[in-house]
Design an enzyme around this catalytic site. Structure first.
Site, PDB file in Angstrom:
ATOM      1  CG  ASP A  44      59.130 119.918  22.533  1.00 14.78           C
ATOM      2  OD1 ASP A  44      59.768 120.976  22.302  1.00 14.78           O
ATOM      3  OD2 ASP A  44      58.154 119.571  21.844  1.00 14.78           O
TER       4      ASP A  44
HETATM    5  C1  BGC Z   1      58.209 122.342  19.671  1.00  9.49           C
HETATM    6  C2  BGC Z   1      59.468 121.684  19.160  1.00  9.49           C
HETATM    7  C3  BGC Z   1      60.521 122.736  18.935  1.00  9.49           C
HETATM    8  C4  BGC Z   1      60.737 123.515  20.210  1.00  9.49           C
HETATM    9  C5  BGC Z   1      61.784 124.586  20.074  1.00  9.49           C
HETATM   10  C6  BGC Z   1      58.457 123.288  20.832  1.00  9.49           C
HETATM   11  O1  BGC Z   1      57.344 124.060  21.089  1.00  9.49           O
HETATM   12  O2  BGC Z   1      57.291 121.331  20.040  1.00  9.49           O
HETATM   13  O3  BGC Z   1      59.202 120.990  17.974  1.00  9.49           O
HETATM   14  O4  BGC Z   1      61.695 122.136  18.465  1.00  9.49           O
HETATM   15  O5  BGC Z   1      59.524 124.129  20.583  1.00  9.49           O
HETATM   16  O6  BGC Z   1      61.333 125.673  19.363  1.00  9.49           O
END
Ligand code: BGC
Length: 765
Positions: free
Chosen positions: A256
């Protein structure tokens, strides 16, 4: 012939090496240490906090990989979902939120949604959609529950599988997330989820296991949190042990955004791609390779997986995206899904459906400013929103003039005010400001109750990533909302007229304090751009409601066995994802504050309906609940063994007066002699087609024998006890209709690796 092939060989030998589907190992050999590091680390982020925003290739996408031009390796583009494609400056369709899709209990319909989303992913130049989010809705206050599907892993897994199959049928990828046990937002980068291996395997991993085995997502995204003492992004047991060795997953694993600390540990654990990536990650990886502290084999495996992903992507194939997805078709799919996801909770005295010529008095600011999706990564910059006022008018209902004028005045100010406030904040980690609820005067109410046939009030809740909901300000209805419901209910009931409440919410709210004032209650969830049309279809009876709750609704929030793991922290600042207790690189993780530094999943496997039905705790609405305008009769249930599966068969007849679909839920009660078992668990479900009154359908539900097993922590594997199992065809977790018994003569056991142990880490107080 000979000369021809010789010529080709000579030409190839003379031409520089370029990536193709067949030469990945040659390319890996050709890459320098620096190029390998560049590939495994994303191209960085352009926005605040290093999270989720790039302007490269597709503006507003979440991230990209690095291209290596000399070897013909293009960058690929990753953008957020799940309710559509989250990018800037493009009219993307806002699809219903995850919870709305799971409420359809219809994986084939969700597959159609996936196809429509996949079409936008492809035609807007994106390669991989960072969706679906399948985390278990462990507690009603998790800020991201709206992106997720259910408290039950089977329902979540099957819905996710449909979604992934649909998207990937368009030649683009998905990233199932957030792997795993990311069930609350507070302190999400540093929170240690302490979960027993049994609860992990049966609930928090099983959703992923089902979806991954049934749909083979191109990528998996690990989560921010720690699991039993190790960060998910650096967790070898998780990304390699469970995912690859136990489940045989062959695709790519990414972190993530800004999860994990040490690049070498991240890659060594089996996380192949670090997103969005930073110079520090790159430098550390180059250094680790040069010092030999990370085996080159681990790096090469990760690079190979990344290249295998890249060669599948449209950008590698030179696809010329049109920038013109089938928006009209996609909106019609969004509408269809939104309609099937609507759950009818109460319908007294035939309050619904509305008679075709009804005049409606429409209350609640949310009716005029309908919420179609949540905030954070799960937001979609959609092109339009049909609110309920417009939806009802388009469906041919007359709107009461007095009420309409009152809200027109009130919304003029509220729209201006909320826009002014919202534009000052970044909507990622702060709740969107909503218009204040208004109470029409007694005069207006009395007049409306005389002139209109029915009253509708919409109650709205929006929330999102980075922050959990507060019991007092989000779960409970506010004093203003309670006043409005009471006043409208009294005014309309005095005239013998009915009140319908629509819940336009990203997650459940308290029902107990107010539901008896309403004659009908409809949960629309956040239904995407076609919201008003979808809700009007159900209210008018054009669509018979067939949605079912994917979670339990307790009588009181505090009945929930996980209630105490959601600390209710009130501050004057937004409580964001890293506000509390950071443990930056090099500093030992803290374990002082329960539910902030760590959370013990004390309830084990007894969460949601597994707890309520086993402990016989009354709910306001059970898991799987939903009313219809028509009735269904079940008969002729049989259960037969077919190889490794059980096949449940039964006849479903529409005995009521409306056409409609029925959801058939199969729960299994295990003997529970050798193992501790919940008194029943969902093991299969299906939805009928539309049945006209009097029409029947025979449904068949296949339940793999392996689904009856429970995880045996001592022996490390799945154990099926022998004895008598009841297969129960039910309307919901608390309403069995038919049951058949099956004897399993011999116990069986399937070993797994010994991963993610928790015991030595548990802190009991
Ligand atoms: C989130 C993810 C997301 C990623 C990219 C993170 O803060 O937890 O779900 O895909 O950001 O934007």
């Amino acid at each position: 012939m000979m000369i021809g092939s010789l010529l080709v060989t000579v030409l190839l030998a003379g031409s520089p090496l370029k990536l193709n589907g067949d030469n990945i190992s040659r390319i890996v050999n050709e890459l320098t240490t620096e190029e390998k590091a560049a590939l495994l680390v994303g191209s960085g982020a352009k926005a605040f906090d290093g999270v989720g925003y790039t302007t490269l290739y597709v503006k507003g996408a979440a991230g990209t990989t690095h291209p290596i031009d000399r070897l013909g390796i293009p960058a690929i583009v990753l953008a957020d979902g799940p309710a559509g494609v989250r990018i800037d400056d493009r009219p993307c369709t806002k699809f219903p939120i995850g919870t709305s899709l799971s409420s359809t209990w219809n994986p084939s319909l969700v597959e159609e949604v996936g196809k429509a989303i996949g079409n936008e992913v492809l035609e807007y130049g994106v390669d991989v959609l960072l969706a679906p989010g399948v985390n278990i809705q462990r507690n009603p206050l998790c800020g991201r529950n709206f992106e997720y599907y259910s408290e039950d892993p089977l329902l979540a897994g099957k819905i996710a599988a449909g979604y992934i199959r649909g998207i990937q049928s368009q030649g683009v990828g998905t990233s199932i997330k957030h792997f795993a046990a990311n069930n609350q937002e507070l302190n999400r980068l540093y929170l240690d989820a302490r979960v027993s291996p049994r609860a992990l395997r049966e609930l928090y991993l099983r959703n992923f296991e089902i979806a991954i085995k049934e749909s083979d997502p191109w990528t998996v995204m690990t989560s921010y949190n720690y699991i039993n003492g190790t960060l998910a992004a650096e967790n070898h047991d998780l990304a390699t042990g469970v995912l690859r060795e136990d489940w045989g997953y062959k695709g790519l694993v990414m972190t993530d955004w800004a999860a994990g600390v040490y690049a070498d540990k991240i890659v060594a654990s089996g996380n192949d791609l670090i997103q969005p990536g930073s110079d520090a990650h790159y430098n550390r990886l180059v250094q680790a390779m040069n010092e030999g502290s990370i085996p080159m084999a681990a790096i090469d495996t990760a690079v190979t997986r990344l290249l295998r992903l890249i060669v599948k992507c449209p950008r590698f194939k030179g696809y010329e995206y049109s920038d013109k997805p089938a928006l009209e078709h996609n909106a019609s799919v969004a509408r269809k899904a939104a309609e099937e996801g609507i759950v009818l909770l109460r319908n007294n005295a035939g309050a619904l459906p509305l008679a075709p010529d009804s005049k409606i008095a429409l209350f609640g600011v949310t009716s005029y400013d309908f919420i179609t999706g949540g905030t954070g990564a799960g937001n979609v910059n959609g092109s339009y929103v049909i609110d309920l006022r417009q939806g009802l008018s388009d469906a041919g209902f007359a709107l009461d003039k007095t009420t309409d004028e009152f809200y027109a005045d009130c919304m003029r100010y509220e729209r201006f005010n909320t826009k002014r406030i919202n534009s000052k904040f970044d909507q990622w980690f702060v709740d969107a400001e909503r218009p204040a609820e208004a109470l029409p005067s007694k005069d207006i109410l009395t007049r409306a109750a005389k002139e209109a046939d029915k009253a509708i009030i919409t109650i709205g809740r929006v929330f999102g990533e980075g922050k959990d909901r507060l019991h007092q300000f989000s779960y409970l209805l506010s004093a203003a909302e309670m006043r409005l419901i009471k006043a409208v209910s009294e005014a309309f009931h005095a005239e013998g007229k009915r009140l319908i409440v629509v819940l336009d919410v990203g997650g459940i709210v308290d029902m107990t304090a107010w539901q008896d004032m309403a004659d009908a209650i409809v949960v629309s969830w956040l239904p995407g751009c076609e919201a008003g049309h979808a809700v009007a279809s159900v209210l008018s009876g054009r669509e018979t409601p067939s949605g079912r709750l994917p979670m339990s609704v307790p009588v009181s929030y505090y009945d929930d066995p996980t209630a105490c793991s959601m600390p209710q922290i009130l501050t004057d600042k937004p409580v964001n994802y890293s506000f509390y207790r950071p443990a930056p690189a090099g500093i030992k993780k803290r374990y002082d504050l329960e539910n902030i530094d760590y959370v013990n999943y004390r309830e084990g496997i007894y969460s949601g309906y597994r707890y309520y039905v086993t402990e016989k705790v009354r709910t306001a609405y059970p898991f799987g609940f939903g009313l219809s305008y028509t009735d269904f009769r079940y008969s002729g249930m049989t259960v037969e063994e077919d190889g490794e599966d059980f096949v449940v068969r039964l006849d479903v007849e529409n005995t009521g007066g409306h056409s409609g679909k029925e959801v058939i839920q199969i729960y299994v009660k295990a003997p529970g002699r050798d193992m501790d078992k919940p008194s029943r668990e969902l093991k299969g479900f299906t939805k009928t087609g539309t049945l006209a009154p009097g029409q029947s359908e025979t449904v068949r539900i296949r339940i793999p024998r392996s689904l009856l097993a429970s995880y045996d922590e001592e022996r490390c594997g799945w154990a099926t006890e022998k004895g008598t199992y009841s297969f129960i065809a039910a309307k919901n977790a608390e309403t069995p209709v038919l049951a058949r018994k099956i004897r399993i003569k011999d116990a069986s056991f399937t070993p797994t690796g010994n991963y993610l142990r928790a015991e030595p880490l548990f802190i009991e107080r």
